[in-house]
Design a protein around this motif. Structure first.
Motif, PDB file in Angstrom:
ATOM      1  N   ALA A   1      37.984  18.820  52.464  1.00  0.00           N
ATOM      2  CA  ALA A   1      36.616  19.786  52.969  1.00  0.00           C
ATOM      3  C   ALA A   1      35.953  19.127  52.140  1.00  0.00           C
ATOM      4  O   ALA A   1      35.989  18.888  50.589  1.00  0.00           O
ATOM      5  CB  ALA A   1      37.430  21.015  52.515  1.00  0.00           C
ATOM      6  N   GLU A   2      35.148  18.637  52.280  1.00  0.00           N
ATOM      7  CA  GLU A   2      33.564  18.714  52.757  1.00  0.00           C
ATOM      8  C   GLU A   2      33.134  19.753  52.384  1.00  0.00           C
ATOM      9  O   GLU A   2      33.670  21.101  52.710  1.00  0.00           O
ATOM     10  CB  GLU A   2      32.709  18.300  53.997  1.00  0.00           C
ATOM     11  N   ARG A   3      32.838  19.728  50.830  1.00  0.00           N
ATOM     12  CA  ARG A   3      32.503  21.058  50.029  1.00  0.00           C
ATOM     13  C   ARG A   3      30.918  21.346  51.383  1.00  0.00           C
ATOM     14  O   ARG A   3      30.416  22.272  50.486  1.00  0.00           O
ATOM     15  CB  ARG A   3      31.814  20.401  48.383  1.00  0.00           C
TER      16      ARG A   3
ATOM     17  N   TRP B   1      25.675  25.713  57.317  1.00  0.00           N
ATOM     18  CA  TRP B   1      25.767  27.672  58.318  1.00  0.00           C
ATOM     19  C   TRP B   1      24.243  27.514  59.290  1.00  0.00           C
ATOM     20  O   TRP B   1      23.670  27.260  59.046  1.00  0.00           O
ATOM     21  CB  TRP B   1      25.333  28.504  57.031  1.00  0.00           C
ATOM     22  N   SER B   2      24.882  28.120  60.393  1.00  0.00           N
ATOM     23  CA  SER B   2      23.357  27.969  61.340  1.00  0.00           C
ATOM     24  C   SER B   2      23.237  29.485  61.007  1.00  0.00           C
ATOM     25  O   SER B   2      23.494  30.505  60.167  1.00  0.00           O
ATOM     26  CB  SER B   2      24.444  28.970  62.520  1.00  0.00           C
ATOM     27  N   ALA B   3      21.935  29.805  61.348  1.00  0.00           N
ATOM     28  CA  ALA B   3      21.269  30.570  61.383  1.00  0.00           C
ATOM     29  C   ALA B   3      21.684  32.441  61.712  1.00  0.00           C
ATOM     30  O   ALA B   3      21.957  33.123  60.565  1.00  0.00           O
ATOM     31  CB  ALA B   3      19.008  30.930  61.922  1.00  0.00           C
ATOM     32  N   GLU B   4      22.904  32.186  62.802  1.00  0.00           N
ATOM     33  CA  GLU B   4      23.518  33.365  63.471  1.00  0.00           C
ATOM     34  C   GLU B   4      24.808  33.610  61.979  1.00  0.00           C
ATOM     35  O   GLU B   4      24.824  34.861  61.595  1.00  0.00           O
ATOM     36  CB  GLU B   4      23.760  32.821  64.386  1.00  0.00           C
ATOM     37  N   GLN B   5      25.268  32.128  61.291  1.00  0.00           N
ATOM     38  CA  GLN B   5      25.849  33.172  60.952  1.00  0.00           C
ATOM     39  C   GLN B   5      25.952  33.099  59.774  1.00  0.00           C
ATOM     40  O   GLN B   5      26.221  34.453  58.085  1.00  0.00           O
ATOM     41  CB  GLN B   5      26.551  31.622  59.965  1.00  0.00           C
ATOM     42  N   LYS B   6      24.883  32.708  58.719  1.00  0.00           N
ATOM     43  CA  LYS B   6      24.169  33.295  57.375  1.00  0.00           C
ATOM     44  C   LYS B   6      23.256  34.872  57.519  1.00  0.00           C
ATOM     45  O   LYS B   6      23.671  35.463  56.694  1.00  0.00           O
ATOM     46  CB  LYS B   6      22.610  32.953  57.205  1.00  0.00           C
ATOM     47  N   LEU B   7      23.431  35.309  59.101  1.00  0.00           N
ATOM     48  CA  LEU B   7      22.674  36.201  59.032  1.00  0.00           C
ATOM     49  C   LEU B   7      24.203  37.340  59.478  1.00  0.00           C
ATOM     50  O   LEU B   7      23.884  38.880  58.760  1.00  0.00           O
ATOM     51  CB  LEU B   7      22.032  37.021  60.144  1.00  0.00           C
TER      52      LEU B   7
ATOM     53  N   ASP C   1      31.548  40.255  45.673  1.00  0.00           N
ATOM     54  CA  ASP C   1      32.885  40.105  46.941  1.00  0.00           C
ATOM     55  C   ASP C   1      32.456  38.874  48.175  1.00  0.00           C
ATOM     56  O   ASP C   1      33.282  37.895  48.500  1.00  0.00           O
ATOM     57  CB  ASP C   1      32.803  41.448  47.036  1.00  0.00           C
ATOM     58  N   VAL C   2      31.346  38.775  48.298  1.00  0.00           N
ATOM     59  CA  VAL C   2      30.975  38.679  49.901  1.00  0.00           C
ATOM     60  C   VAL C   2      30.600  36.958  49.964  1.00  0.00           C
ATOM     61  O   VAL C   2      31.851  35.683  50.590  1.00  0.00           O
ATOM     62  CB  VAL C   2      29.682  38.952  50.656  1.00  0.00           C
ATOM     63  N   ALA C   3      30.970  36.211  48.639  1.00  0.00           N
ATOM     64  CA  ALA C   3      30.524  34.965  48.663  1.00  0.00           C
ATOM     65  C   ALA C   3      31.914  34.300  47.997  1.00  0.00           C
ATOM     66  O   ALA C   3      32.013  33.234  48.541  1.00  0.00           O
ATOM     67  CB  ALA C   3      29.349  34.754  46.992  1.00  0.00           C
TER      68      ALA C   3
ATOM     69  N   ILE D   1      31.196  30.587  48.388  1.00  0.00           N
ATOM     70  CA  ILE D   1      29.508  30.244  48.773  1.00  0.00           C
ATOM     71  C   ILE D   1      29.627  31.151  46.973  1.00  0.00           C
ATOM     72  O   ILE D   1      30.189  31.893  46.570  1.00  0.00           O
ATOM     73  CB  ILE D   1      29.246  29.447  49.623  1.00  0.00           C
ATOM     74  N   THR D   2      28.294  30.670  46.336  1.00  0.00           N
ATOM     75  CA  THR D   2      27.795  30.695  45.306  1.00  0.00           C
ATOM     76  C   THR D   2      27.156  32.071  45.713  1.00  0.00           C
ATOM     77  O   THR D   2      26.106  31.790  46.774  1.00  0.00           O
ATOM     78  CB  THR D   2      27.163  29.988  44.538  1.00  0.00           C
ATOM     79  N   ARG D   3      27.308  33.278  44.470  1.00  0.00           N
ATOM     80  CA  ARG D   3      25.590  34.083  44.637  1.00  0.00           C
ATOM     81  C   ARG D   3      24.898  33.667  45.525  1.00  0.00           C
ATOM     82  O   ARG D   3      24.032  34.388  46.053  1.00  0.00           O
ATOM     83  CB  ARG D   3      26.009  35.023  44.009  1.00  0.00           C
TER      84      ARG D   3
END
Length: 123
Positions: A9-11, A15-21, A36-38, A43-45
């Motif tokens: 897997a590529e590290r 992320w699209s803007a929709e995914q980030k939101l 928890d979400v990170a 992904i990192t905090r």
């Protein structure tokens, strides 16, 4: 000439803007912390804090998701909510995508209400 081929897997992910939101909206829902979400998205905090900071500097990128819908008043007997109604008869409770709610009284301008919603969703 020797070349090395990396498999797996590529590290670096994009992320699209929709995914980030969508990911940022999960913070605070059901008591989920930034950590928890990170962890959930591997992904990192710091990513989440950077995304949140970017959204605060560029709020125009999220205005597209706010829509105002007509509402209809119902009797208090028909609604089971945690609010006592002491704020008055003209109170409207808005439930946000991230699980938070906003209580509004009176008739605030649309621009002000959109700003309040944006702030509550990003907090």
């Amino acid at each position: 000439m020797r070349q090395e081929i990396l498999v797996g897997a590529e590290r670096r992910r994009r992320w699209s803007a929709e995914q980030k939101l969508r990911i940022l909206a999960e913070v605070g829902v059901g008591g989920a912390t930034v950590s928890d979400v990170a962890r959930r998205y591997d992904i990192t905090r710091q990513h989440l804090y950077q995304w949140r900071s970017w959204l605060r500097r560029h709020p125009s990128g999220i205005d597209d998701g706010i829509r105002f819908l007509p509402v209809e008043r119902v009797d208090d007997q028909d609604v089971q909510s945690g609010f006592s109604g002491a704020m008055g008869d003209d109170r409207v409770d808005i439930l946000l995508r991230n699980g938070r709610s906003i209580g509004v009284t009176g008739d605030p301008p649309d621009a002000l209400l959109a700003r309040i919603i944006r702030i509550a969703e990003m907090a």
